[in-house]
Design an enzyme around this catalytic site. Structure first.
Site, PDB file in Angstrom:
ATOM      1  N   GLU A  74      46.008  23.275 -34.291  1.00  0.00           N
ATOM      2  CA  GLU A  74      46.297  24.369 -34.799  1.00  0.00           C
ATOM      3  C   GLU A  74      45.836  25.713 -33.673  1.00  0.00           C
ATOM      4  OE1 GLU A  74      45.703  27.557 -38.604  1.00  0.00           O
ATOM      5  OE2 GLU A  74      44.658  25.336 -38.631  1.00  0.00           O
ATOM      6  N   ASP A  95      44.113  19.615 -37.473  1.00  0.00           N
ATOM      7  CA  ASP A  95      43.739  20.876 -38.168  1.00  0.00           C
ATOM      8  C   ASP A  95      42.381  20.753 -38.020  1.00  0.00           C
ATOM      9  OD1 ASP A  95      45.047  23.013 -40.822  1.00  0.00           O
ATOM     10  OD2 ASP A  95      43.030  23.150 -39.389  1.00  0.00           O
ATOM     11  N   ILE A  97      39.955  22.799 -38.968  1.00  0.00           N
ATOM     12  CA  ILE A  97      39.376  23.084 -40.448  1.00  0.00           C
ATOM     13  C   ILE A  97      40.564  23.810 -41.493  1.00  0.00           C
ATOM     14  CG2 ILE A  97      37.713  24.821 -41.724  1.00  0.00           C
ATOM     15  CD1 ILE A  97      36.041  24.763 -39.229  1.00  0.00           C
ATOM     16  N   ASP A  98      41.063  23.069 -42.256  1.00  0.00           N
ATOM     17  CA  ASP A  98      41.997  23.456 -43.034  1.00  0.00           C
ATOM     18  C   ASP A  98      41.436  24.195 -44.155  1.00  0.00           C
ATOM     19  OD1 ASP A  98      44.546  22.171 -45.318  1.00  0.00           O
ATOM     20  OD2 ASP A  98      44.613  23.787 -43.808  1.00  0.00           O
ATOM     21  N   THR A 100      40.763  27.495 -43.786  1.00  0.00           N
ATOM     22  CA  THR A 100      39.437  28.401 -43.045  1.00  0.00           C
ATOM     23  C   THR A 100      39.366  29.575 -43.752  1.00  0.00           C
ATOM     24  OG1 THR A 100      40.688  27.745 -40.951  1.00  0.00           O
ATOM     25  CG2 THR A 100      39.535  29.811 -40.837  1.00  0.00           C
ATOM     26  N   ASP A 222      48.914  21.202 -40.990  1.00  0.00           N
ATOM     27  CA  ASP A 222      48.371  21.343 -42.429  1.00  0.00           C
ATOM     28  C   ASP A 222      48.607  20.309 -43.159  1.00  0.00           C
ATOM     29  OD1 ASP A 222      49.617  24.825 -42.122  1.00  0.00           O
ATOM     30  OD2 ASP A 222      47.572  24.109 -42.288  1.00  0.00           O
TER      31      ASP A 222
END
Ligand code: LIP
Length: 274
Positions: A74, A95, A97-98, A100, A222
């Site tokens: 990402e 990702d 930190i999905d 955030t 995501d």
């Protein structure tokens, strides 16, 4: 000569090891305090120093164990070390930190999501909640698991009884369109949950803690790992009009619910708008 693809289980083991270390880093950095490092598509689309540090850590770890693989993340996109043509049959989709915004606010609903794709098909994936340590894994054809338990999605067949999760984009115009779709859909379902991390939403639907999920505007990072977990738990995952799940729309629902939810979302132009 094209190299042979590594076994899915081997890719899954690498993904799990890398994701666990990444989640530990994200957890530690959260405890040390996080702030907004920059914004992206809009002023509410934030990135923290942890998003960047965790993605770099994941990319470095993957480079050590599988230097010939491609990585799509990402924060850094396709990265810099794109391997020679023909070498990379494996691409990792990360990702860091999905969820955030949840991470920034200290809400325990954010995750490291890491998927391995071979020749364009996702074959292994892991989603690890940074705050709770819950971990979902799947391999293509090999099932989906959490804590050693094989997952099975909800058996709900009535949309009116379905607990449905969804999400909103960072663009105000898109949120307004998504809210109009939701306002028309909500009388036809049990209730809605908006929790803020697609990867986790897909995993909760996979184990029946939600009945269905849909969202417009998701990127590959995501949904890549979460969609495999959902599919391997028996859900149908797709877009509108027979299309694959993608930025236009991702729908994940038990086979009996997919049609009714799809038809309502199509009638409401859920993949339309900004
Ligand atoms: C988030 C998605 C979520 C969506 C948010 C955001 P991020 O990803 O997981 O489903 O509703 O708008 O896109 O930006 O936290 O990686």
């Amino acid at each position: 000569m094209q190299r042979s693809a590594p076994p899915q289980q081997e890719l899954l083991e690498i993904a799990v090891d890398v994701a666990r270390d990444a989640a530990a880093t994200a957890h530690r950095m959260r405890a040390e305090g996080v702030s907004v490092a920059a914004t992206k598509s809009t002023v509410t689309d934030v990135v923290t120093a942890a998003d960047r540090a965790v993605e770099r850590q994941v990319v470095d770890a993957l480079r050590r164990v599988r230097p010939d693989d491609a990585v799509l993340g990402e924060e850094y996109g396709a990265g810099d070390g794109t391997p020679a043509a023909g070498a990379a049959r494996v691409r990792w989709i990360v990702d860091p930190i999905d969820g955030t915004v949840n991470y920034l606010y200290g809400l325990p609903y954010c995750a490291v999501s890491l998927a391995a794709e071979v020749d364009g098909a996702v074959v292994a994936g892991v989603v690890r909640n940074v705050a709770t340590g819950e971990e979902w894994t799947a391999t293509a054809g090999g099932g989906a698991y959490r804590g050693g338990r094989r997952l099975r999605c909800s058996g709900e067949t009535d949309l009116g009884q379905a607990l449905v999760a969804t999400g909103f984009g960072y663009d105000a115009g898109r949120r307004a369109h998504q809210a109009r779709v939701l306002a028309e859909l909500i009388p036809h379902v049990r209730d809605i949950r908006r929790q803020g991390a697609a990867a986790l939403d897909l995993c909760l639907v996979a184990e029946g803690r939600l009945d269905a999920y849909y969202e417009k505007g998701l990127a590959a990072w995501d949904q890549a790992a979460g969609a495999l977990v959902a599919t391997e738990a028996g859900l149908r995952v797709g877009g509108l009009g027979g299309r694959a799940a993608g930025p236009d729309l991702v729908i994940a629902a038990p086979p009996a619910l997919f049609g009714p939810l799809h038809d309502r979302l199509a009638a409401l132009d859920a993949s339309g708008g900004p």
